[in-house]
Write a protein that holds these residues in place. Sequence first.
Motif, mmCIF file in Angstrom:
data_model
loop_
_atom_site.group_PDB
_atom_site.id
_atom_site.type_symbol
_atom_site.label_atom_id
_atom_site.label_comp_id
_atom_site.label_asym_id
_atom_site.label_seq_id
_atom_site.Cartn_x
_atom_site.Cartn_y
_atom_site.Cartn_z
ATOM 1 N N ARG A 258 0.835 -1.217 0.000
ATOM 2 C CA ARG A 258 0.000 0.000 0.000
ATOM 3 C C ARG A 258 0.859 1.252 0.000
ATOM 4 O O ARG A 258 0.493 2.269 -0.608
ATOM 5 N N LEU A 259 2.005 1.176 0.672
ATOM 6 C CA LEU A 259 2.881 2.345 0.757
ATOM 7 C C LEU A 259 3.599 2.611 -0.564
ATOM 8 O O LEU A 259 3.664 3.767 -1.032
ATOM 9 N N LEU A 260 4.120 1.569 -1.175
ATOM 10 C CA LEU A 260 4.978 1.736 -2.352
ATOM 11 C C LEU A 260 4.273 1.446 -3.672
ATOM 12 O O LEU A 260 4.760 1.852 -4.726
ATOM 13 N N GLY A 261 3.165 0.728 -3.612
ATOM 14 C CA GLY A 261 2.549 0.211 -4.820
ATOM 15 C C GLY A 261 2.968 -1.243 -5.002
ATOM 16 O O GLY A 261 4.071 -1.642 -4.616
ATOM 17 N N ALA A 262 2.092 -2.046 -5.589
ATOM 18 C CA ALA A 262 2.324 -3.488 -5.670
ATOM 19 C C ALA A 262 3.588 -3.836 -6.445
ATOM 20 O O ALA A 262 4.397 -4.666 -6.008
ATOM 21 N N GLY A 263 3.779 -3.200 -7.595
ATOM 22 C CA GLY A 263 4.955 -3.518 -8.423
ATOM 23 C C GLY A 263 6.254 -3.150 -7.747
ATOM 24 O O GLY A 263 7.214 -3.936 -7.724
ATOM 25 N N ARG A 264 6.300 -1.973 -7.153
ATOM 26 C CA ARG A 264 7.532 -1.520 -6.507
ATOM 27 C C ARG A 264 7.825 -2.371 -5.258
ATOM 28 O O ARG A 264 8.986 -2.699 -4.977
ATOM 29 N N ALA A 265 6.777 -2.744 -4.523
ATOM 30 C CA ALA A 265 6.977 -3.589 -3.354
ATOM 31 C C ALA A 265 7.494 -4.970 -3.752
ATOM 32 O O ALA A 265 8.334 -5.554 -3.064
ATOM 33 N N LEU A 266 7.012 -5.486 -4.882
ATOM 34 C CA LEU A 266 7.468 -6.783 -5.368
ATOM 35 C C LEU A 266 8.946 -6.734 -5.743
ATOM 36 O O LEU A 266 9.725 -7.634 -5.403
ATOM 37 N N VAL A 267 9.344 -5.675 -6.431
ATOM 38 C CA VAL A 267 10.757 -5.508 -6.804
ATOM 39 C C VAL A 267 11.612 -5.383 -5.546
ATOM 40 O O VAL A 267 12.680 -6.006 -5.444
ATOM 41 N N LEU A 268 11.151 -4.614 -4.579
ATOM 42 C CA LEU A 268 11.915 -4.458 -3.334
ATOM 43 C C LEU A 268 12.080 -5.795 -2.633
ATOM 44 O O LEU A 268 13.174 -6.115 -2.142
ATOM 45 N N ALA A 269 11.025 -6.601 -2.569
ATOM 46 C CA ALA A 269 11.107 -7.894 -1.895
ATOM 47 C C ALA A 269 12.136 -8.792 -2.559
ATOM 48 O O ALA A 269 12.895 -9.502 -1.891
ATOM 49 N N GLU A 270 12.218 -8.760 -3.880
ATOM 50 C CA GLU A 270 13.151 -9.627 -4.603
ATOM 51 C C GLU A 270 14.601 -9.177 -4.472
ATOM 52 O O GLU A 270 15.514 -9.956 -4.735
ATOM 53 N N THR A 271 14.842 -7.935 -4.061
ATOM 54 C CA THR A 271 16.222 -7.479 -3.885
ATOM 55 C C THR A 271 16.812 -7.950 -2.560
ATOM 56 O O THR A 271 17.911 -7.531 -2.193
ATOM 57 N N LEU A 272 16.096 -8.820 -1.849
ATOM 58 C CA LEU A 272 16.708 -9.508 -0.717
ATOM 59 C C LEU A 272 17.983 -10.210 -1.186
ATOM 60 O O LEU A 272 18.987 -10.271 -0.483
ATOM 61 N N VAL A 273 17.942 -10.729 -2.426
ATOM 62 C CA VAL A 273 19.098 -11.327 -3.071
ATOM 63 C C VAL A 273 19.649 -10.305 -4.055
ATOM 64 O O VAL A 273 18.900 -9.750 -4.849
ATOM 65 N N PRO A 274 20.960 -9.983 -4.038
ATOM 66 C CA PRO A 274 21.517 -9.026 -5.000
ATOM 67 C C PRO A 274 21.175 -9.450 -6.427
ATOM 68 O O PRO A 274 21.396 -10.602 -6.815
ATOM 69 N N SER A 275 20.625 -8.534 -7.210
ATOM 70 C CA SER A 275 20.079 -8.893 -8.521
ATOM 71 C C SER A 275 20.300 -7.777 -9.524
ATOM 72 O O SER A 275 20.385 -6.601 -9.173
ATOM 73 N N THR A 276 20.371 -8.164 -10.796
ATOM 74 C CA THR A 276 20.427 -7.196 -11.878
ATOM 75 C C THR A 276 19.008 -6.810 -12.285
ATOM 76 O O THR A 276 18.039 -7.490 -11.948
#
Length: 338
Positions: A258-276
């Motif tokens: 809700r704070l960031l938007g669904a797409g941005r929150a999904l991207v943030l969650a996946e950066t738990l692992v360093p990613s390109t």
Amino acid sequence: MTLVLRFGPGDAARCRFAVSPLQVTMSALLVLNAPSRHAWYLPWLRGIQDVIAGLDLGLLGVAAPVRGHGPDFLWPSPTGPLTTIEDDLARVQATDPGVVAAELAEHARRLDPRTVPAHLYRGLTGDPVEARDELVAHQREAWRLLVAPLWDRIRGLLDADIATRARQMADGGLEGLFSHLHRRAKWESGALHLIGLGRGSVDLRGRGLTLVPTAFGWPNLGIGPTDAISAAPPALVYPMLGAARLWEPAARSPAIARLLGAGRALVLAETLVPSTTSGLARRVGLAPATVSQHLAVLRDVGLVTAERRGREVFYQQTPLAAALTSGMHPDSPAAGPN
């Protein structure tokens, strides 16, 4: 039994980290060949049941041992942190036929012919060029089916492991590095003692040591080549840090969405692992341009960092992002390292 690697002048300066997609693939085959010995990887094994149902690796399935030592030429020492699968396979393909013949014959002597199909046993001791070509083809297929679908996530964890180990070595030298590497690796009196990897002593002779993390190694260590005539440095293959993250779903909090938007929150969650950017785009199912825009915003507000490694830029959560995305839901996995 203990194998001792003796460091001389110049060896410490020539210790380096490397990544090998083929080492990861061959380690995955060890898990596949003996699943009962690798309960840690049951989520991966369950996820590839449809793939392995029709998988026939022929000669490679026989040449990759369930335990013990296998042909060294199938596990070439990587040359650096940017090694690709094609780099690895080219090195196997370039192996001298005499070396192939000798190592496969030695491997065949360790097998019980009654447990191996006759045509595959003959392949181990037949034409070495044909055997080498067949093995390379099967290694490529194993990579494509077993490892490539996970490679972006694996690669991120491998890079994170190397960054952590490099800091340990910078802070505490080789003693500091090896005190955290593995319970069977002990640094004593200027030498690395590897428990359970054979018996004897190997003089590194100024070649140094290549340290290769792998996603499928736990709880084992691997070493090779250690022969006295090899010009290449031995490669020590060890289980990477945080392998459990491969099987964990990314933590996704409804409040963060809700704070960031669904797409941005999904991207943030996946950066738990360093990613390109491209790796993230494939995992989250968004266009690379969209992911790039999300990353720019997340970076501007201090939720991700960007680090260039060679030609690629890797994005990773900051401690602030980890604090926001962990503990927000009772079913969310911890964001800290394993």
